[in-house]
Design an enzyme around this catalytic site. Structure first.
Site, short mmCIF file in Angstrom:
data_model
loop_
_atom_site.label_atom_id
_atom_site.label_comp_id
_atom_site.label_asym_id
_atom_site.label_seq_id
_atom_site.Cartn_x
_atom_site.Cartn_y
_atom_site.Cartn_z
N HIS A 195 41.02 35.63 23.90
CA HIS A 195 40.57 36.21 25.16
C HIS A 195 41.24 37.57 25.42
CE1 HIS A 195 40.18 35.84 29.83
NE2 HIS A 195 39.32 36.69 29.31
N HIS A 245 39.91 42.05 25.86
CA HIS A 245 40.46 42.96 26.86
C HIS A 245 41.27 44.10 26.24
CE1 HIS A 245 39.74 40.81 30.75
NE2 HIS A 245 39.52 39.80 29.92
N HIS A 258 33.33 38.31 24.76
CA HIS A 258 34.13 38.03 25.95
C HIS A 258 33.53 36.90 26.77
CE1 HIS A 258 35.35 38.65 30.22
NE2 HIS A 258 36.53 38.62 29.64
N ASN A 260 35.47 33.47 27.95
CA ASN A 260 35.95 33.61 29.33
C ASN A 260 35.31 32.61 30.29
OD1 ASN A 260 37.46 35.33 31.46
ND2 ASN A 260 35.36 35.24 32.24
N ILE A 264 36.02 40.83 34.24
CA ILE A 264 36.90 39.88 34.93
C ILE A 264 37.84 39.28 33.90
CG2 ILE A 264 35.43 37.87 34.64
CD1 ILE A 264 37.57 38.70 37.75
#
Length: 876
Positions: free
Chosen positions: A532, A537, A723, A727, A876
């Site tokens: 993740h 990110h 993602h 997520n 997010i």
């Protein structure tokens, strides 16, 4: 592709503009509409700012726009485009200001003669008001009232005294650098220089628009003591890492290599610097705040119910987190109330979709059956269709081997024997290997170098290997779990391991359940830190920074990638502030504790950009084999692998879209090679953004159309589908911590100990005393509930926030085909989920696999805890 012929045609379309009389002289004019949103106080218009802006307006300190020609140069102004006289927004004072922060439309009239001035290609805006405003777009109209030139702006414009340069916006035409009209060329280059910051020093302010790089040196607070210090990640062979956005904050007073952290009101207001246009929208900010308030209320509700918040004493104690309290009705009355309430916060707290007030929503994994998560079938299925389906690999040799250096770590090869696994399958190990029926979830090598230090904290865990067998019905069956510890005499002596297999007697079942829990702890930590955080990110942020520094907004590749960068720098900055910092939420709730980010740095050493492409990833893990007859050139070894099946359809759709789009602007490899901005962009990503890996041989050369298409497809895949897959399943699966524990607090009990006796007498209590304790659970569950929600302004893959993002018709048509293909994939996923022969699609918990359901067809603006939908970006 835009040509001068296109511009000439656009110029002819105006028919010279409208003739009006100004001060006795006949002047041609062009009318326009300006859409903007005034400065707001979170979800409400800031009344003080609105009043001050009106005062400034009355004093003739107004908002002006000045058109720049794309076709006619001013030789007296260094061959830049001819400028119109400044035109001012009309009726600012008379326009009513809504209570909530909403868009307002203003008229503007320019003196402009198309015959002598040509076609506008840009404009300069000057804000002489007291406060900033969000400029969404500007549209110019011809003398028939039809749209003529459109400017997509989507940017905050601060008062002119905040800038050392003019704010300029370009029309929605795309140009490669060499094809930019001469009249706009200097403006294009200067705007990029402004965004680079030109080596600007000092702390950046909210109105600054500087994109620059920094190391991850802002995670620790060494002035508070050694326990709060953290190593600098990035810039060294020992701790390589992707770069983050620069904030310019001063060095820490104790350690000059560490950047000082924010304190007090800045933390409360989440006031960490990212360029203003990278910050959350008003709706998104309120969603984020609402989720936080809701999470706090849920945690407080639990505290009020149970004053002992350190331990769960039974599974029912865990279930009490979700059961009881007020369930708001799902009826037309409440829906009507929500529809007329303008504030996102109140809407979120009054959800009418079945969620309970002041209680955590029931996670999907226990919604239909509170015990199905315990089964071996579900444990195995979640490696293929859970929240971390990107680690499992095909076992290609037995016993499993280690890649750790034996000089440093001794013998780390697996101690699992043939007898351990052959007793639970109907063939030999050799037959199973030959038939591609053995798979492994291997967390041994990634964890072992850190395990001794991790276990010196309150964490007590193992490095695990789990072997699965592919059954005839397509499901996986766990055969053996290996739990390993560093040798007590030192690392060079290798590991000490125990192997556990499924058992049918009572104590055997309890021990096997605990063994699976240790695997879950490993997988949860790897998921959060690597699958993740690191692999989406962290690695995407350098691409965002480089794109803004090296690709003009006029560049077609900027327009292609920009939707996939929305909100990422903001959420990453918040993560550095609250989540991954020293003693932050991740360190408090995930087993590596204060070694968490250091561990991710070690994994980053082996990161390979080209292997982030889904087909390459599946081949690397042995989950697919090359097959020229199949789509994407590969064939899955395990046919009912929901993440891979759905993912390959998404990957193919993205690749087709990128191919069609890029081919419109790049007819040849030469066009790629001679694109100066594109080459600078790729060079900066390699040498700066991912500079610690710049000498790796796997970097594409960016010399062919194929290079460009593969690079852009991979970036879009990472930022959107990859993602989403790791997520939005967090709350559905890990919202119930017994299913996905994040911490283990004691080792497997040995026979003859009081812990073993407790396991025999009360296995659930022993299980709960081993995994995440109650206070950690509430913090962790609150966090992943926030992270698993879609915001009300979510923009899904295939959608755009504006229809006028480009004026080029063929790319618009290609996007429409991409959107249609994604909607077709939605139907394919629904069909597969209803196929009872595909057992891994739903499993014993009856949770359909929808994490890669695009949700392109959804324009409802509802958001929430849906467990489906691929946002365009890591938002997010």
């Amino acid at each position: 592709m835009q040509t001068m012929e296109d511009l000439s045609a656009a110029m002819a379309k105006t028919k010279g503009g409208t003739m009006v009389e100004l001060n006795g002289n006949k002047t041609k004019t062009v009318k326009g509409k300006v859409v903007l949103m005034k400065k707001n106080l979170t979800d409400m218009t800031d009344p003080a700012a609105s009043l001050l802006d009106r005062v400034r307006e009355l004093l003739h300190h107004r908002v002006s726009l000045q058109l720049i020609s794309a076709t006619h140069v001013d030789f007296a102004n260094w061959k830049r485009g001819k400028l119109s006289m400044p035109a001012y927004l009309e009726d600012w004072v008379a326009t009513l200001v809504p209570i909530t922060a909403k868009e307002a439309t203003y008229s503007v009239t320019f003196e402009w003669d198309a015959e002598t001035m040509g076609v506008p290609g840009a404009f300069i805006v000057r804000n002489h008001h007291h406060s900033q405003f969000y400029l969404k777009n500007v549209t110019l109209y011809d003398d028939h009232g039809s749209p003529w030139v459109h400017f997509d702006c989507n940017s905050w414009v601060y008062p002119t005294n905040r800038y050392a340069y003019n704010r300029i916006f370009f029309s929605n035409k795309s140009y490669l650098p060499s094809e930019t009209p001469e009249a706009l060329r200097d403006y294009r280059m200067e705007e990029l220089e402004n965004l680079r910051g030109n080596g600007r020093k000092g702390e950046f302010k909210e109105w600054d628009r500087v994109y620059d790089y920094a190391y991850y040196n802002d995670l620790g607070s060494p002035e508070l003591g050694q326990g709060h210090a953290r190593p600098v990640l990035g810039g060294s062979d020992k701790y390589p890492y992707p770069r983050r956005g620069k904030t310019g904050r001063a060095p820490n007073r104790k350690d000059p290599n560490t950047e000082s952290r924010l304190h007090g009101l800045d933390v409360i207001l989440l006031n960490i610097y990212v360029p203003r246009d990278e910050r959350f929208s008003t709706v998104k900010f309120w969603d984020f705040l609402a989720y936080f308030v809701k999470a706090v209320s849920q945690t407080m509700g639990t505290v009020l119910d149970d004053h002992n918040i350190l331990e769960f004493h039974s599974i029912q104690d865990v279930l009490n987190l979700y059961e009881g309290h007020i369930k708001l009705p799902n009826n037309d009355t409440l829906k009507g109330i929500r529809d007329v309430i303008p504030w996102t916060l109140v809407k979120e707290l009054l959800r009418n979709d079945g969620e309970k007030f002041m209680k955590f929503p029931i996670p999907a994994v226990i919604k239909e059956d509170k015990n199905a998560w315990r089964t071996d079938e579900e444990f195995a299925r979640e490696t293929l269709a859970g929240l971390n389906p990107v680690v499992i690999s095909r076992l290609r040799e037995f016993p499993p081997t280690s890649k750790l250096d034996p000089e440093d770590y001794g013998n780390q090869h697996s101690s699992i024997r043939k007898e351990d696994i052959e007793k639970n399958m109907d063939r030999s190990v050799k037959q199973a290997l030959d038939e591609n029926r053995l798979f492994i979830l291997d967390h041994h090598d990634g964890l072992m170098p850190y395990l001794r230090r991790i276990n010196s904290t309150s964490t007590k865990t193992y490095a695990t290997r789990t072997i699965f067998f592919l059954q005839d019905d397509g499901t996986l069956k766990p055969l053996a779990i290996e739990l390993s510890l560093p040798h007590p005499q030192g690392d060079k002596h290798g590991s000490v391991s125990k192997v556990f297999t499924p058992d049918n007697d009572d104590i055997g079942k309890s021990i096997w359940q605990l063994a699976k829990a240790y695997v879950g702890v490993n997988d949860s930590g790897y998921h959060q830190l690597i699958s993740h955080w690191l692999n989406t990110h962290a690695v995407v942020e350098p691409f965002i920074i480089a794109s803004n520094r090296q690709l003009s907004v006029l560049h077609p590749i900027y327009k292609l990638l920009h939707p996939h960068f929305r909100d990422t720098m903001n959420i990453n900055a918040l993560a550095r502030m609250l989540l991954i910092n020293a003693n932050g939420i991740v360190e408090l709730t995930v087993y590596p504790r204060n070694f968490a980010l250091e561990m991710s740095s070690a994994i980053y050493k082996s990161w390979n950009f080209t292997e982030q492409a889904l087909p390459a990833d599946l081949l690397k893990r042995g989950m697919a084999v090359k097959d020229s007859r199949s789509p994407n050139g590969i064939s899955l070894v395990l046919k009912d692998y929901p993440f891979a099946v759905d993912g390959l359809e998404i990957w193919s759709a993205i690749e087709t879209w990128v191919t069609e789009y890029s081919s419109f602007y790049y007819p040849s490899d030469t066009a790629v090679q001679t694109d100066s901005e594109l080459q600078s962009w790729w060079e900066e990503i390699r040498n700066e953004g991912h500079g610690d890996l710049k000498d790796k041989l796997w970097w594409p050369e960016m010399s062919t159309k194929h290079d460009l298409i593969q690079v852009c497809t991979t970036i879009i895949w990472m930022a959107s589908a990859l993602h989403a897959s790791v997520n939005f399943g967090q709350y559905p699966y890990a919202g119930y911590l017994p299913n996905r524990p994040t911490v283990s607090r004691r080792f497997m009990p040995e026979a003859g100990t009081k812990e073993y006796a407790e396991l025999e007498k009360n296995p659930d209590k022993a299980f709960l005393k081993t995994i995440t304790k109650q206070d950690q659970t509430m913090i962790g569950v609150s966090l992943i509930e926030i992270l698993s929600r879609h915001s009300a302004d979510e923009i899904y893959l295939g959608q755009r926030d504006t229809l006028e993002w480009t004026s080029d018709e063929k790319p618009l048509a290609a996007l429409e085909r991409f959107r249609d293909r994604l909607i077709e994939i939605e139907k394919n996923i629904a069909t597969r989920n209803s196929d009872r022969n595909l057992k891994n699609r739903t499993g014993p918990v009856n949770v359909p696999y929808t994490l890669l359901y695009p949700n392109t067809s959804d324009y409802s603006g509802e958001g929430g805890l849906t467990g489906m939908g691929i946002p365009n970006s890591i938002s997010i």
